[in-house]
Design a protein around this motif. Sequence first.
Motif, short mmCIF file in Angstrom:
data_model
loop_
_atom_site.label_atom_id
_atom_site.label_comp_id
_atom_site.label_asym_id
_atom_site.label_seq_id
_atom_site.Cartn_x
_atom_site.Cartn_y
_atom_site.Cartn_z
N LEU A 1 0.86 -1.19 0.00
CA LEU A 1 0.00 0.00 0.00
C LEU A 1 0.89 1.24 0.00
O LEU A 1 1.77 1.38 0.85
CB LEU A 1 -0.90 0.01 1.24
CG LEU A 1 -1.77 1.26 1.42
CD1 LEU A 1 -2.80 1.37 0.30
CD2 LEU A 1 -2.47 1.24 2.78
N GLN A 2 0.65 2.14 -0.95
CA GLN A 2 1.44 3.37 -1.06
C GLN A 2 0.70 4.52 -0.38
O GLN A 2 -0.44 4.84 -0.73
CB GLN A 2 1.68 3.71 -2.54
CG GLN A 2 2.40 2.62 -3.32
CD GLN A 2 3.85 2.44 -2.88
OE1 GLN A 2 4.43 3.29 -2.19
NE2 GLN A 2 4.45 1.34 -3.31
N CYS A 3 1.37 5.13 0.60
CA CYS A 3 0.78 6.23 1.35
C CYS A 3 1.71 7.43 1.33
O CYS A 3 2.90 7.32 1.02
CB CYS A 3 0.54 5.83 2.81
SG CYS A 3 -0.52 4.39 3.05
N GLY A 4 1.18 8.59 1.70
CA GLY A 4 2.00 9.78 1.80
C GLY A 4 1.39 10.79 2.74
O GLY A 4 0.22 10.69 3.13
N SER A 5 2.20 11.78 3.12
CA SER A 5 1.76 12.75 4.12
C SER A 5 2.65 13.96 4.09
O SER A 5 3.83 13.89 3.71
CB SER A 5 1.82 12.11 5.51
OG SER A 5 1.56 13.05 6.53
#
Length: 316
Positions: free
Chosen positions: A38-42
């Motif tokens: 799962l690719q996440c960012g912030s």
Amino acid sequence: MRAWLALAGIIGPAGLQPAHADTATRDTLAHVRAEGVLQCGSTVRPGLAFPDAHGVWHGLNVDLCRAVATAVLGPHARIGFHPYLLPASYGPVRHGTDELFFLTTSEMIANDLAGAVQPGPAVFYETDAVLVPKAATARHVADLAGTTLCAEPGTGAERSIAPWFAARHLDARYFPFQESDEELDAFYAQRCGAMVNEVTSLAALRLQTQRDGHDSRILPDALASYPILAATPLADGRWSALVTWTIQSVMRPQAGDAAGVALGLKAGWADEMHKAVGPYDAIFARNLGEGSVLDLPAGLNTIWTSGGVFSPAYAE
């Protein structure tokens, strides 16, 4: 905040990207399962998403990314995590190559993301707050009327100063600093009576002042408060609903399995997720609260019966 980012080595050049994501329909759940990650960012914030000395990301947002990944991929789920810093770094959001992102509405608007993202549930309420020397006589922000307040220009924290003081008919004196190091030096030299920033950044600065022999404390008043949202690509409503139900299950463990199963998760997903990351209060404690070096009170980030804004767990 810029000094923290430069120190971590996560500000770098990148080319500008188109403003909006491809709106073609995409089965995100199937894509994540096929990729096995799962690719996440912030946006980078201490306690929420920040790399350690080895470049490994930690924080509440990172744990929530891992929670969704576990719900979708099982207990051995893998995640990728990316920082959003300059406008060009939002490419994974614009193009939908990240499947889950943690942003404020101001960040969405400022980076022209309205046509690319589906805002989801609030996962954390950030506040603009004030840091003063430990020996200062001020106990509340109102006690700082007439004191020189320092902040980085163009930030939400800077914009919160004048309205807060004007609403209380108090005199606000503000001095802008482009560089965090210069602001900190002015604070130590008492040319800056207080520093204004997001409370997560101030908690990190409080640690820095302690190491430098200038103990400080954060005043309890908030100049402004705003939610950080778990957002998803606009093109896949089913995926957006799945992420929302998953996040709600972290915050309200009694939410149950049924909604996730209806959206394509296997039975028992919620139990696996809770074993992997724990409930929201445990995630908060280890990243931001009493179990962390930041040692921040939960404040708004707790159930409403304890003075926060989140709904309490309910019985099935």
